[in-house]
Design a protein around this motif. Structure first.
Motif, short mmCIF file in Angstrom:
data_model
loop_
_atom_site.label_atom_id
_atom_site.label_comp_id
_atom_site.label_asym_id
_atom_site.label_seq_id
_atom_site.Cartn_x
_atom_site.Cartn_y
_atom_site.Cartn_z
N ARG A 82 0.82 -1.21 0.00
CA ARG A 82 0.00 0.00 0.00
C ARG A 82 0.86 1.26 0.00
NH1 ARG A 82 -3.86 -2.46 3.65
NH2 ARG A 82 -4.26 -0.55 4.76
N TYR A 95 -5.48 7.61 8.06
CA TYR A 95 -5.66 6.17 7.89
C TYR A 95 -7.14 5.83 7.87
CZ TYR A 95 -5.26 1.18 9.09
OH TYR A 95 -5.37 -0.19 9.12
N ILE A 105 -7.75 -1.64 4.26
CA ILE A 105 -7.74 -3.10 4.32
C ILE A 105 -8.38 -3.72 3.08
CG2 ILE A 105 -8.64 -5.10 5.59
CD1 ILE A 105 -8.26 -3.43 8.18
N TYR A 145 -7.16 -10.94 5.14
CA TYR A 145 -7.14 -10.22 3.88
C TYR A 145 -7.83 -11.03 2.78
CZ TYR A 145 -3.84 -6.86 5.89
OH TYR A 145 -3.24 -5.89 6.65
N HIS A 178 -11.99 -8.97 10.30
CA HIS A 178 -10.97 -7.92 10.19
C HIS A 178 -11.59 -6.66 9.58
CE1 HIS A 178 -6.66 -6.78 8.63
NE2 HIS A 178 -6.97 -6.13 9.72
N PHE A 215 -11.04 -7.59 14.83
CA PHE A 215 -10.70 -6.16 14.88
C PHE A 215 -11.92 -5.43 15.41
CE2 PHE A 215 -9.25 -2.33 12.02
CZ PHE A 215 -8.71 -1.68 13.13
N HIS A 243 -7.68 -7.32 18.43
CA HIS A 243 -7.21 -5.96 18.12
C HIS A 243 -8.12 -5.02 18.91
CE1 HIS A 243 -5.23 -7.86 14.67
NE2 HIS A 243 -4.61 -6.73 14.43
N GLN A 246 -7.44 0.31 19.61
CA GLN A 246 -6.32 0.91 18.86
C GLN A 246 -6.59 2.38 18.52
OE1 GLN A 246 -5.57 -0.76 14.93
NE2 GLN A 246 -3.70 0.46 14.65
N HIS A 266 -2.55 -3.78 20.70
CA HIS A 266 -2.61 -2.33 20.43
C HIS A 266 -2.84 -1.58 21.75
CE1 HIS A 266 -2.25 -2.19 16.09
NE2 HIS A 266 -3.13 -3.16 15.99
N ASN A 320 2.24 -5.44 8.56
CA ASN A 320 1.08 -5.43 7.65
C ASN A 320 1.26 -4.28 6.67
OD1 ASN A 320 -0.80 -3.00 8.18
ND2 ASN A 320 -0.43 -3.71 10.25
N PRO A 321 0.58 -4.34 5.53
CA PRO A 321 0.86 -3.35 4.49
C PRO A 321 0.26 -1.96 4.75
CG PRO A 321 -0.90 -4.81 3.80
CD PRO A 321 -0.38 -5.36 5.09
N GLY A 322 -0.69 -1.88 5.70
CA GLY A 322 -1.39 -0.60 5.86
C GLY A 322 -0.91 0.26 7.01
N SER A 323 -0.78 -0.35 8.19
CA SER A 323 -0.49 0.49 9.35
C SER A 323 0.87 0.21 9.98
CB SER A 323 -1.58 0.32 10.42
OG SER A 323 -1.55 -0.99 10.94
N1 DI6 Z 1 -5.22 -3.14 12.91
C1 DI6 Z 1 -4.12 -2.80 12.26
O1 DI6 Z 1 -3.29 -2.04 12.62
C2 DI6 Z 1 -4.07 -3.59 11.04
N2 DI6 Z 1 -5.22 -4.40 11.14
C3 DI6 Z 1 -5.84 -4.10 12.22
O2 DI6 Z 1 -6.86 -4.69 12.55
C4 DI6 Z 1 -4.14 -2.76 9.81
C5 DI6 Z 1 -4.29 -3.61 8.62
C6 DI6 Z 1 -4.25 -2.82 7.34
O3 DI6 Z 1 -4.38 -1.59 7.31
O4 DI6 Z 1 -4.09 -3.49 6.30
#
Ligand code: DI6
Ligand code: FE
Length: 404
Positions: A82, A95, A105, A145, A178, A215, A243, A246, A266, A320-323
């Motif tokens: 990402r 985000y 995601i 994912y 998720h 999540f 999770h 967070q 988190h 993970n690719p996002g955060s």
């Molecule tokens: N919390 C996160 O920090 C990651 N997933 C989650 O539940 C983020 C995952 C993503 O952004 O791809």
């Protein structure tokens, strides 16, 4: 006849990380002896026979040995990356805004659905090898994912395959809860029907998950929805983790504790009551400073409350690719210290003993103790604090997995 060991490491300094010893459980003149992949002795040279017989004796020349590292929270297997969203964030998007606009995601979900299992394995291997290159011997990998039965199972199967291709223990977590897939059309409850009644039973039947994660967040699932998933996991005999708290405090820590979760992860927005509930339940606090750093959070997890309540704290990459596009447990420790003010002993315990505890494998690994797997990281350092203090430097001399 005296017993013969497979291997003896001598002239070593040990950070045993034993829970029954203060600080790092250091032993200045230490020896480790292994047979059949297990530690038979880890302790003072003075209490070990100097003439013990072994197939191989290794002189550590005064190097430090820690337990092999444990990364207890990763999303290592996914399609694409990402970097383009990172560029958007650099232009000012948050985000959560990107997630609400259909990025985040679900964009990784689209890429993951397109990838074959072999492609998922191939793209995860360089990340895994980077962790291994720093001494990781146990890592957790989540699904989440795929968001449909087939892709979730493919992701978990890819994770298991990584464990056959490298000398490392992999623990998998099913994270069907998720995010909401696009085809669910905004109906979270109907999607969770599928998670609980179709996906989770299929994953459990195939033996693809060691635990179940969710999540719980404003942009994901509520407390009530999470409780449904945890209820279904409990019926199938699978441990849970979460999770939690967070981006906001929805009471995730307390919900995790109510289900005797292995860990709550988190926890930036966890309050005192949440911490107290975790203490009673024995739930490990998994802190993820890589995500805190990368999405530029300002609210820190309540480390003082965790200390006060005696809650074990683990540290992980959250790769993970996002955060959190992070593949370094050493950097996670530096961030745990610099950003969260954890001390050196807490940081090292966080990626060894407490990481193992968070995965429910503390009786197998995570400390240097007789009976456990002989998972070791041998370091070219003068003092353990160097592992936390440096940024972007890897002093690993050798890694040992199950005695080899
Ligand atoms: N919390 C996160 O920090 C990651 N997933 C989650 O539940 C983020 C995952 C993503 O952004 O791809
Ligand atoms: Fe995560």
């Amino acid at each position: 006849m005296a017993e013969r060991f497979d291997r003896i490491w001598h002239n070593a300094r040990l950070a045993t990380m034993r829970a029954d010893r203060p600080d790092l459980g250091e032993i200045e003149h230490g020896v480790i002896a292994t047979r059949g992949g297990r530690i038979l002795y880890a302790g003072a040279a003075a209490d070990f026979p100097a003439d013990a017989d072994a197939i191989q004796r290794i002189d550590c020349e005064g190097r430090w040995i820690t337990p092999g590292l444990v990364d207890c929270h990763t999303h290592l297997v996914y399609g694409s990356n990402r970097a383009h969203e990172f560029e958007l964030r650099l232009k000012g998007a948050s985000y959560e805004e990107i997630a609400r606009a259909g990025g985040g995601i679900v964009s990784t979900v689209a890429a993951t659905r397109k990838a074959s299992e072999a492609e998922l394995v191939a793209s995860a291997l360089p990340r895994l090898d980077t962790l291994i290159g720093e001494g990781a011997t146990t890592i957790e990998i989540k699904s989440g994912y795929g968001l449909d039965t087939e892709t979730e199972m493919r992701q978990l199967s890819a994770a298991r395959s990584l464990g056959r291709q490298r000398k490392i223990a992999i623990r998998t977590s099913f994270l069907g809860a998720h995010a909401l897939p696009i085809e669910a059309d905004g109906d979270k409850d109907r999607y969770l029907d599928r998670v609980c009644n179709e996906m989770l039973p299929a994953v459990a039947k195939a033996g693809l998950a060691d635990a179940v994660d969710a999540f719980m967040e404003g942009i994901a699932f509520s407390a009530e929805q999470t409780a449904r998933v945890f209820g279904a996991a409990t019926v199938l005999g699978l441990p849970v983790k979460l999770h939690a708290d967070q981006l906001s405090n929805l009471g995730g820590a307390a919900l995790a504790a109510k289900f005797s979760a292995l860990s709550a992860d988190h926890l930036e927005h966890t309050d005192e009551a949440g911490a107290a509930a975790m203490a009673t339940a024995g739930t490990v606090a998994v802190l993820l400073p890589g995500a805190f750093y990368f999405i530029r959070e300002t609210q820190k997890p309540p480390v003082d409350a965790f200390r006060k309540h005696g809650i074990p704290m683990a540290l992980a990459t959250d790769c993970n690719p996002g955060s959190s596009p992070l593949t370094s447990l050493l950097l996670a420790m530096n961030m745990g210290a610099t950003l969260f003010r954890m001390n050196v002993a807490e940081c090292l315990a966080g990626i060894t003993r407490e990481g193992a505890r968070a995965l429910g494998v503390l009786d197998e690994t995570g400390t240097l103790e007789a009976g456990k797997w002989c998972d070791l990281a041998i370091w070219d350092i003068e003092r353990p604090a160097e592992l936390v203090y440096r940024i972007g430097f890897n002093p690993l001399h050798r890694r040992v997995w199950r005695g080899q």
